[in-house]
Design a protein around this motif. Structure first.
Motif, PDB file in Angstrom:
ATOM      1  N   LEU A 223      64.466  48.913  91.918  1.00  0.00           N
ATOM      2  CA  LEU A 223      64.524  48.087  93.128  1.00  0.00           C
ATOM      3  C   LEU A 223      63.143  47.925  93.735  1.00  0.00           C
ATOM      4  O   LEU A 223      62.406  48.905  93.907  1.00  0.00           O
ATOM      5  N   ILE A 224      62.788  46.690  94.036  1.00  0.00           N
ATOM      6  CA  ILE A 224      61.657  46.404  94.925  1.00  0.00           C
ATOM      7  C   ILE A 224      62.309  45.668  96.089  1.00  0.00           C
ATOM      8  O   ILE A 224      62.295  44.449  96.179  1.00  0.00           O
ATOM      9  N   ALA A 225      62.939  46.444  96.961  1.00  0.00           N
ATOM     10  CA  ALA A 225      63.877  45.875  97.929  1.00  0.00           C
ATOM     11  C   ALA A 225      63.676  46.451  99.326  1.00  0.00           C
ATOM     12  O   ALA A 225      64.627  46.632 100.072  1.00  0.00           O
ATOM     13  N   GLN A 226      62.424  46.758  99.642  1.00  0.00           N
ATOM     14  CA  GLN A 226      62.063  47.210 100.984  1.00  0.00           C
ATOM     15  C   GLN A 226      62.918  48.392 101.463  1.00  0.00           C
ATOM     16  O   GLN A 226      63.406  48.417 102.584  1.00  0.00           O
ATOM     17  N   MET A 227      63.071  49.378 100.591  1.00  0.00           N
ATOM     18  CA  MET A 227      63.789  50.603 100.941  1.00  0.00           C
ATOM     19  C   MET A 227      62.788  51.653 101.426  1.00  0.00           C
ATOM     20  O   MET A 227      61.764  51.877 100.788  1.00  0.00           O
ATOM     21  N   THR A 228      63.095  52.267 102.552  1.00  0.00           N
ATOM     22  CA  THR A 228      62.274  53.364 103.045  1.00  0.00           C
ATOM     23  C   THR A 228      62.724  54.663 102.383  1.00  0.00           C
ATOM     24  O   THR A 228      63.924  54.909 102.232  1.00  0.00           O
TER      25      THR A 228
ATOM     26  N   LYS B  44      73.443  46.529 107.988  1.00  0.00           N
ATOM     27  CA  LYS B  44      74.270  47.704 107.710  1.00  0.00           C
ATOM     28  C   LYS B  44      73.573  48.661 106.746  1.00  0.00           C
ATOM     29  O   LYS B  44      73.081  48.273 105.693  1.00  0.00           O
ATOM     30  N   GLY B  45      73.502  49.949 107.121  1.00  0.00           N
ATOM     31  CA  GLY B  45      72.924  50.968 106.264  1.00  0.00           C
ATOM     32  C   GLY B  45      71.411  51.002 106.231  1.00  0.00           C
ATOM     33  O   GLY B  45      70.817  51.753 105.454  1.00  0.00           O
ATOM     34  N   SER B  46      70.771  50.208 107.082  1.00  0.00           N
ATOM     35  CA  SER B  46      69.313  50.141 107.106  1.00  0.00           C
ATOM     36  C   SER B  46      68.728  51.276 107.947  1.00  0.00           C
ATOM     37  O   SER B  46      69.442  51.994 108.647  1.00  0.00           O
ATOM     38  N   THR B  47      67.396  51.415 107.898  1.00  0.00           N
ATOM     39  CA  THR B  47      66.743  52.440 108.716  1.00  0.00           C
ATOM     40  C   THR B  47      66.890  52.139 110.198  1.00  0.00           C
ATOM     41  O   THR B  47      67.011  53.057 111.016  1.00  0.00           O
ATOM     42  N   GLN B  48      66.879  50.856 110.574  1.00  0.00           N
ATOM     43  CA  GLN B  48      67.080  50.536 111.989  1.00  0.00           C
ATOM     44  C   GLN B  48      68.515  50.819 112.433  1.00  0.00           C
ATOM     45  O   GLN B  48      68.762  51.161 113.591  1.00  0.00           O
TER      46      GLN B  48
ATOM     47  N   ILE C 244      60.247  50.711 117.769  1.00  0.00           N
ATOM     48  CA  ILE C 244      61.269  51.557 117.137  1.00  0.00           C
ATOM     49  C   ILE C 244      60.572  52.567 116.221  1.00  0.00           C
ATOM     50  O   ILE C 244      60.704  53.772 116.385  1.00  0.00           O
ATOM     51  N   PHE C 245      59.817  52.051 115.259  1.00  0.00           N
ATOM     52  CA  PHE C 245      59.005  52.923 114.395  1.00  0.00           C
ATOM     53  C   PHE C 245      58.137  52.061 113.490  1.00  0.00           C
ATOM     54  O   PHE C 245      58.310  50.838 113.394  1.00  0.00           O
ATOM     55  N   THR C 246      57.177  52.696 112.842  1.00  0.00           N
ATOM     56  CA  THR C 246      56.416  52.089 111.754  1.00  0.00           C
ATOM     57  C   THR C 246      56.708  52.910 110.507  1.00  0.00           C
ATOM     58  O   THR C 246      56.501  54.120 110.497  1.00  0.00           O
ATOM     59  N   LEU C 247      57.223  52.253 109.485  1.00  0.00           N
ATOM     60  CA  LEU C 247      57.603  52.957 108.266  1.00  0.00           C
ATOM     61  C   LEU C 247      57.093  52.216 107.031  1.00  0.00           C
ATOM     62  O   LEU C 247      56.464  51.160 107.130  1.00  0.00           O
ATOM     63  N   TYR C 248      57.409  52.773 105.889  1.00  0.00           N
ATOM     64  CA  TYR C 248      56.873  52.257 104.625  1.00  0.00           C
ATOM     65  C   TYR C 248      57.998  51.933 103.649  1.00  0.00           C
ATOM     66  O   TYR C 248      59.066  52.532 103.694  1.00  0.00           O
TER      67      TYR C 248
END
Length: 297
Positions: free
Chosen positions: A128-133, A178-182, A244-248
């Protein structure tokens, strides 16, 4: 054997034959159980070999000639659709670079927040290259690579909706994918009357705000800014006072793909030190990856 032993006992024969007969029967049962155990062990071993044979390697991908990559869609400017209706953008370019470095053809499989994990678990995609943290929870299921990008998560709402501090969200409806970090972050605030409204992807969560279904949405700042600009949504703004946050973002592979995981870490490192990641990010987003040098773990 039970019949013979019983007749011997009735005829006054030696009772010591009964245990002998019964011991013989137990011996046969014991042999049968041992055979069953050996058979089960062989089956288990074969199953283990079958599982091991499915371990995903670079050679496996090279042999099939194609790498299948799940790419998150519905999050412009990181993704778009080209003139032929195919997925394009920052993530698609990253996928193309992965395939080129592997020396294979590329098959892009569009995924969203709700479907990306299942696509990888089921084997529908190789990675996956799907912006998952790379959260600890996700790391229980997948191997997460070193980050290839960063993002700032912010609230977006109407200009006349006051969100100057976290407490201002009390009593409001906030949309999230749904199910995201936010989703995890906003759900954990525990504010009285705060209602988290979940949608399958970022685009639907943003549309819920635009259509007035919610008071605010939690989204990647660059994505929200792009939507506001392109759709001329002059009544919306990013609520910069309440970060909210800064993530990778990390790539993800299955647990049995340790070799591919290590290769991708090497690939990401090389893409960063050669400037390729920032080149692609500026091409599609307009600015370099936020936060400077990407972390590794």
């Amino acid at each position: 054997h039970r019949k013979v032993a019983a007749e011997a006992a009735l005829q006054g024969g030696s009772s010591r034959r009964m245990p002998t007969m019964f011991n013989w029967e137990e011996l046969m049962i014991s042999k049968l159980l041992r055979r069953t155990f050996v058979a089960a062990t062989i089956v288990a071993a074969a199953s283990g070999f079958a599982t091991a044979s499915k371990a995903q390697s670079i050679a496996d991908i090279a042999a099939k000639g194609t790498v299948t990559i799940g790419v998150l869609t519905g999050i412009p400017p990181y993704d778009t659709v080209d003139a032929s209706g195919n997925t394009d953008g920052f993530l698609a370019d990253m996928a193309r670079d992965v395939a080129a470095a592997l020396g294979t053809e590329l098959q892009i499989v569009p995924v969203n927040n709700a479907s990306r994990a299942a696509a990888l678990e089921s084997g529908r995609v190789d990675l996956l290259i799907a912006q998952m943290t790379a959260t600890p929870e996700r790391a229980k299921t997948f191997l997460m690579t070193n980050p290839y990008g960063a993002y700032e998560m912010r609230f977006i709402g109407l200009k006349d909706t006051k969100i100057e501090k976290l407490e201002d969200l009390a009593g409001k409806r906030v949309s999230v994918p749904k199910g995201s970090t936010q989703d995890v972050a906003v759900s954990g605030y525990g504010l009285d009357g705060l209602e988290v409204v979940r949608f399958d992807d970022d685009a639907l969560a943003m549309q819920a705000l635009i259509s007035g279904q919610v008071d605010a949405t939690a989204a990647v700042a660059t994505v929200a800014q792009d939507t506001i600009k392109k759709r001329n949504l002059t009544d919306l703004e990013i609520k910069a006072d309440v970060p909210i946050f800064t993530l990778y973002w990390s790539m993800a592979v299955r647990k049995d793909a340790a070799e591919l995981h290590q290769w991708l870490n090497n690939f990401i490192y090389y893409q960063e030190v050669t400037g390729r990641i920032n080149e692609l990010h500026k091409k599609w987003v307009g600015v370099p990856v936020p936060g400077g040098k990407l972390p590794s773990f």
